[in-house]
Design a protein around this motif. Structure first.
Motif, short mmCIF file in Angstrom:
data_model
loop_
_atom_site.label_atom_id
_atom_site.label_comp_id
_atom_site.label_asym_id
_atom_site.label_seq_id
_atom_site.Cartn_x
_atom_site.Cartn_y
_atom_site.Cartn_z
N GLY A 96 5.06 10.49 -0.02
CA GLY A 96 3.98 10.40 0.96
C GLY A 96 2.82 11.34 0.67
O GLY A 96 2.76 12.04 -0.33
N ASN A 97 1.89 11.35 1.61
CA ASN A 97 0.71 12.21 1.54
C ASN A 97 0.15 12.34 2.96
O ASN A 97 0.87 12.06 3.93
CB ASN A 97 -0.33 11.64 0.56
CG ASN A 97 -0.68 10.19 0.87
OD1 ASN A 97 -0.81 9.80 2.03
ND2 ASN A 97 -0.84 9.38 -0.17
N PHE B 245 5.81 5.36 4.98
CA PHE B 245 5.49 5.14 3.58
C PHE B 245 6.54 4.22 2.95
O PHE B 245 7.74 4.42 3.14
CB PHE B 245 5.44 6.47 2.82
CG PHE B 245 4.23 7.29 3.15
CD1 PHE B 245 3.08 7.20 2.38
CD2 PHE B 245 4.23 8.13 4.26
CE1 PHE B 245 1.94 7.94 2.69
CE2 PHE B 245 3.09 8.87 4.58
CZ PHE B 245 1.95 8.78 3.79
N LEU B 246 6.08 3.21 2.21
CA LEU B 246 6.97 2.24 1.60
C LEU B 246 7.78 2.88 0.47
O LEU B 246 7.23 3.53 -0.42
CB LEU B 246 6.17 1.06 1.05
CG LEU B 246 5.46 0.17 2.07
CD1 LEU B 246 4.59 -0.86 1.37
CD2 LEU B 246 6.46 -0.50 3.00
N ASP C 147 0.86 -1.18 0.00
CA ASP C 147 0.00 0.00 0.00
C ASP C 147 0.90 1.23 0.00
O ASP C 147 1.14 1.86 1.03
CB ASP C 147 -0.91 -0.02 1.22
CG ASP C 147 -1.99 1.06 1.16
OD1 ASP C 147 -1.95 1.88 0.22
OD2 ASP C 147 -2.86 1.09 2.05
N PHE C 148 1.39 1.60 -1.17
CA PHE C 148 2.38 2.66 -1.29
C PHE C 148 1.81 4.04 -0.99
O PHE C 148 2.55 4.95 -0.60
CB PHE C 148 3.01 2.64 -2.68
CG PHE C 148 3.85 1.42 -2.95
CD1 PHE C 148 5.13 1.33 -2.45
CD2 PHE C 148 3.34 0.37 -3.70
CE1 PHE C 148 5.91 0.21 -2.69
CE2 PHE C 148 4.11 -0.76 -3.94
CZ PHE C 148 5.39 -0.84 -3.44
N ASP D 8 -5.57 0.02 0.33
CA ASP D 8 -5.59 -1.07 -0.64
C ASP D 8 -4.18 -1.26 -1.20
O ASP D 8 -3.33 -0.37 -1.11
CB ASP D 8 -6.62 -0.84 -1.75
CG ASP D 8 -6.51 0.53 -2.40
OD1 ASP D 8 -5.36 0.99 -2.65
OD2 ASP D 8 -7.55 1.15 -2.66
N VAL D 9 -3.93 -2.44 -1.77
CA VAL D 9 -2.58 -2.83 -2.15
C VAL D 9 -2.31 -2.52 -3.61
O VAL D 9 -3.08 -2.91 -4.50
CB VAL D 9 -2.36 -4.34 -1.87
CG1 VAL D 9 -0.99 -4.78 -2.36
CG2 VAL D 9 -2.49 -4.62 -0.37
#
Length: 258
Positions: free
Chosen positions: A113-114, A86-87, A23-24, A29-30
């Motif tokens: 990110g966000n 974040f990934l 889930d970047f 969701d993935v």
């Protein structure tokens, strides 16, 4: 049944050597990231954003991680290397086959990110294996349940980090965490604050009533116990993350009522 066309995965003509999912964007969701490869010229990498309805949309420029056209696309690794929730992505690009023999770069893509929130979990088994491999964790927040399974995280010459990652969208609290350990034991934890990394230890041995031996400032984690076999459950979270004070106050109030 092959669902790739209906789900938008085959929207690009593409040759890939490695894929990672996560889930970047932390929207619950993935998503999917693919490393492009081609023997003549390297292909830009692809990022498929999960639309939340079972379909995927390919974002331009690989979502900002299209990568190098030098070398030969090799592998991708997903890990939150800077611990901001974040990934991020590490992508390697190997050498062209002879006679070209041109090495491609290794690239680290930092996720910008966000405003979405997140939760990351380290598992430590006791009765189960030390790393909790085989465990299933279900996080419920805002009426939506997400499943993560603890595996070895290895894939084609690479290994993602083993920490379980959940995007939480706008939710500030995980209402419930259900941990299903390989030993068959189930744990349930509630009201876990967002934007933190927690470690969950598998309970071991037969149940013994009584408060745990924990020391503020020295121990960190989530502790769930009963002081008597027929008494209420107590939940205490030691740490500095968001929501900690509320849980400590709840625990102290429950204690004062006894």
């Amino acid at each position: 049944m092959d669902e790739s066309q209906a789900r938008g995965i085959n929207s690009n003509s593409f040759s890939s050597s490695s894929a990672v999912a996560g889930d970047f964007d932390n929207d619950m969701d993935v998503d999917i990231y693919l490393v492009g490869t081609h023997p003549a010229t390297n292909q830009p990498n692809l990022y498929y954003e999960n639309q939340g309805d079972g379909t995927f949309l390919s974002l331009p420029d690989g979502g900002g991680a299209a990568g190098s056209l030098q070398g030969l696309g090799d592998v991708a690794i997903a890990a939150d290397y800077d611990l901001d929730g974040f990934l991020d992505l590490l992508v390697t690009n190997g050498a062209y086959p002879p006679p070209l023999n041109e090495d491609g770069p290794a690239q680290l893509f930092h996720n910008q990110g966000n405003g979405n929130r997140w939760l990351q979990i380290d598992l430590q088994g006791t009765t189960s294996n030390r790393d909790g491999i085989g465990a299933r964790v279900i996080a419920t927040a805002g009426g939506k349940a997400q499943l993560r399974e603890r595996g070895s995280e290895t894939h084609r010459y690479a290994q993602n980090f083993s920490r379980l990652h959940f995007g939480l969208g706008e939710n500030r609290i995980v209402d419930e965490l259900l941990i299903q350990w390989p030993s068959g034991l189930e744990q349930r934890l509630t009201n876990i604050g967002a934007n933190q990394i927690i470690e969950i230890l598998e309970p071991s041995g037969p149940f013994v009533a009584g408060a745990p031996d924990i020391e503020v400032g020295q121990d960190a984690g989530i502790f769930l116990w009963q002081e008597t076999f027929d008494g209420p459950y107590f939940l205490r979270h030691l740490g500095t993350a968001e929501g900690t004070d509320l849980r400590l106050i709840w625990w102290q109030r429950r204690r004062s009522q006894r």
